[in-house]
Design a protein around this motif. Structure first.
Motif, PDB file in Angstrom:
ATOM      1  N   GLN A  27      10.516  63.545  -3.415  1.00 46.46           N
ATOM      2  CA  GLN A  27      11.531  62.850  -4.212  1.00 46.46           C
ATOM      3  C   GLN A  27      11.663  63.485  -5.594  1.00 46.46           C
ATOM      4  N   THR A  28      10.525  63.788  -6.187  1.00 44.04           N
ATOM      5  CA  THR A  28      10.558  64.358  -7.537  1.00 44.04           C
ATOM      6  C   THR A  28      11.284  65.700  -7.558  1.00 44.04           C
ATOM      7  N   ALA A  48       7.120  59.264 -11.076  1.00 44.48           N
ATOM      8  CA  ALA A  48       6.204  59.338  -9.925  1.00 44.48           C
ATOM      9  C   ALA A  48       4.749  59.251 -10.389  1.00 44.48           C
ATOM     10  N   LYS A 101      12.430  52.380 -10.537  1.00 39.15           N
ATOM     11  CA  LYS A 101      11.212  52.603  -9.740  1.00 39.15           C
ATOM     12  C   LYS A 101      10.054  51.790 -10.330  1.00 39.15           C
ATOM     13  N   ASN A 121      15.515  56.356 -12.014  1.00 38.11           N
ATOM     14  CA  ASN A 121      14.111  56.620 -12.353  1.00 38.11           C
ATOM     15  C   ASN A 121      13.471  55.414 -13.023  1.00 38.11           C
ATOM     16  N   ALA A 150      10.073  55.144  -4.699  1.00 34.90           N
ATOM     17  CA  ALA A 150      10.651  56.301  -5.394  1.00 34.90           C
ATOM     18  C   ALA A 150      11.947  56.761  -4.713  1.00 34.90           C
ATOM     19  N   LEU A 203       6.450  61.442  -2.004  1.00 36.73           N
ATOM     20  CA  LEU A 203       6.600  61.162  -3.440  1.00 36.73           C
ATOM     21  C   LEU A 203       6.978  62.450  -4.183  1.00 36.73           C
TER      22      LEU A 203
END
Ligand SMILES: N[C@@H](CCC(=O)N[C@@H](CS)C(=O)NCC(=O)O)C(=O)O
Length: 263
Positions: A148-149, A117, A55, A52, A209, A145
């Protein structure tokens, strides 16, 4: 099989094993006073080189690569294994006590941004890059996006935790999360068979991400031998995309970023 019996109401154990067990508590909020350093650059990034965290350093390096001089940042190490994320100044920037956390000092008032993000989106909008302005194309970037989160906690908190950090190998948990991790890898491979980047023809914040987790896993750089365990080599399109992004100068710089101490 353990002999654990579910009580009617859960109570926190006195202590927990495992690398992260000692840090976890069932409450939020700061645990001690800690003043964070603030540098001269327009952005102050309090973070660490985890998936994280990288990114955001990759994003800043991509912005610099584009010649956007306003994207300069001071970078500080938040040692999450030692509990820096629970210090008062950090919690004021991110009440959720997780890295990365960003302060934008470039305007009249400081702006705090947390959730990796949200930080990518904030910077993409501010510098008008790595996110298409066309609504349909932008929506596809946001699809990935947000994917991914939502997906990465199954990979990191689920698979990675039980494969690498848990004090014992629990077969049920490993099957449960390896199954989902493989499904996610297969999804990415099938998608990347049809286009050069995850949201279409262009490299975007969605690639940053997703690469930070799934690209690094495909290179077997996340948890010791996790890539072998999940047989990441069987996803050729994901492998090709991973290598293409890994070769970007900004990605190399973002991964090698130098963190200043906060102490
Ligand atoms: N959804 C968050 C997740 C952030 C997160 O889980 N960060 C981890 C490191 S990768 C962390 O700070 N862990 C410290 C803790 O859980 O106490 C994001 O994308 O920013």
């Amino acid at each position: 099989m353990t002999d654990y019996k579910l009580p009617e109401v859960w109570e926190a154990p006195e202590s927990m094993d495992g690398k992260w067990g000692g840090l976890n508590r069932p409450t939020a909020g700061s645990r001690f006073e800690q003043t964070l350093p603030v540098g001269e650059k327009p952005f102050q990034l309090y973070s660490l080189g985890t998936p994280n965290g990288v990114k955001v350093t990759i994003m800043f390096e991509e912005l610099k690569e584009l010649g956007l001089t306003g994207a300069d940042y001071d970078l500080y190490r938040i040692a999450i294994g030692e509990g820096d994320q629970f210090g008062s100044d950090f919690v004021a920037i991110n009440p959720n006590s997780k890295i990365p956390a960003l302060l934008d000092l470039s305007g009249d008032k400081p702006v705090r941004v947390f959730e990796s993000a949200a930080i990518l989106l904030y910077l993409a909008e501010k510098f008008e890059t790595l996110l298409p302005s066309n609504s349909i194309e932008r929506t596809e970037v946001l699809n990935w996006l947000f994917w991914q989160t939502g997906a990465a906690p199954f990979l990191g908190g689920g698979f990675g935790h039980f494969f690498h950090y848990a004090p014992e190998s629990i077969e049920y948990a490993i099957h449960r999360f390896a199954m989902e991790a493989k499904r996610q890898l297969d999804l990415l491979d099938k998608e990347l068979a049809t286009k050069p980047y995850i949201a279409g023809n262009d490299y975007t914040i969605a690639d940053i991400a997703i690469w930070s987790w799934y690209g690094q896993l495909s290179q077997d750089k996340l948890w010791d031998k996790a890539g072998v365990f999940l047989n990441v080599k069987e996803y050729p399109h994901l492998q090709a995309w991973t290598e293409k992004i890994a070769a970007r100068p900004a990605v190399k710089r973002g991964l090698a970023a130098d963190y200043q101490s906060i102490h």
